[in-house]
Design a protein around this motif. Sequence first.
Motif, short mmCIF file in Angstrom:
data_model
loop_
_atom_site.label_atom_id
_atom_site.label_comp_id
_atom_site.label_asym_id
_atom_site.label_seq_id
_atom_site.Cartn_x
_atom_site.Cartn_y
_atom_site.Cartn_z
N VAL A 98 0.84 -1.21 0.00
CA VAL A 98 0.00 0.00 0.00
C VAL A 98 0.86 1.25 0.00
N CYS A 99 0.48 2.21 -0.82
CA CYS A 99 1.09 3.53 -0.85
C CYS A 99 -0.02 4.56 -0.64
N GLN A 100 0.30 5.65 0.05
CA GLN A 100 -0.64 6.75 0.22
C GLN A 100 -0.19 7.98 -0.56
N LEU A 101 -1.19 8.70 -1.07
CA LEU A 101 -0.98 9.99 -1.72
C LEU A 101 -1.81 11.02 -0.96
N SER A 102 -1.21 12.18 -0.70
CA SER A 102 -1.87 13.21 0.10
C SER A 102 -2.82 14.06 -0.72
N VAL A 103 -3.67 14.84 -0.02
CA VAL A 103 -4.52 15.85 -0.65
C VAL A 103 -3.97 17.24 -0.30
N GLN A 104 -4.35 18.22 -1.13
CA GLN A 104 -3.89 19.60 -0.95
C GLN A 104 -5.11 20.49 -0.72
N PRO A 105 -5.50 20.71 0.53
CA PRO A 105 -6.73 21.45 0.81
C PRO A 105 -6.71 22.91 0.38
N GLU A 106 -5.52 23.44 0.13
CA GLU A 106 -5.44 24.82 -0.35
C GLU A 106 -5.67 24.92 -1.86
N GLU A 107 -5.68 23.79 -2.54
CA GLU A 107 -5.97 23.76 -3.97
C GLU A 107 -7.47 23.50 -4.17
#
Length: 273
Positions: free
Chosen positions: A134-143
């Motif tokens: 498993v790999c995780q990718l983050s979110v960018q809440p400022e985008e």
Amino acid sequence: MALTMKDTFYISHGSPTLSIDESLPARHFLQSWKDKVFGQRPKSILVISAHWETSFPSVNIVQRNDTIHDFYNFPDKMYKLKYPAPGALELAKRVKELIVESGFERVDEDTERGLDHGAWVPLMLMYPEADIPVCQLSVQPEEDATHHYNLGKALAPLRDEGVLIVGSGATTHNLKVIKSMRALQNLGGAILPWAEEFDSWLKDALLEGRYEDVNNYEDKAPHAKMAHPWPEHIFPLHVAMGAAGETAKTKLIHHNWDHGCLSYASYQFTTAS
């Protein structure tokens, strides 16, 4: 030759108590995953979780994933749960490569971070053996949502490489209202009108293929700011949607309500042949 994945998914993970509460319908839905939802065994899994927020897209690159208990004031037994899935180092590097190739200027690597509860709680129910990398990718809440849709588009080649792409968030997510509804003991099961209207609008837009409207949900959807005062829990949907492609068909694969305003709507995006 790697298995081809025609489907990407968006899962509403709801409350962390999904990890232990047998009364939650979403728990039984996720436990039936391999039998009723998705029978293919992926080579690896990429999870985009609402609970990893960064300024730039980031991937975790680890040999084995630690279990992050990123919640507070819950029953003690929840803090003893572990999901020691192997890391997906090759996938992490590939994710970074694809995102940069598509025009994003920067992707960061995190060599210490494990899996937050937006990833490990659903996966513990879907793939309890914890034997798939498993790999995780983050979110960018400022985008914005389109940024996350474009992240998903960049990741589309992974579907031909045996990678299962899962966005994990919540279809409605207003914690302040959820806490007040808990205090009121759920108003006898009634659903708050703003939550129902947003949830219905999103379902219709997805099932009708109005993905551009979904990317512009803040302007198009009723009660968007009430349903998502902050956007991190809906952005994983845009990544999963983008990864399936603009001609993908959407299917509602689970739905229930909790606390009168927390929608567990979950969706499958199937790429057109």
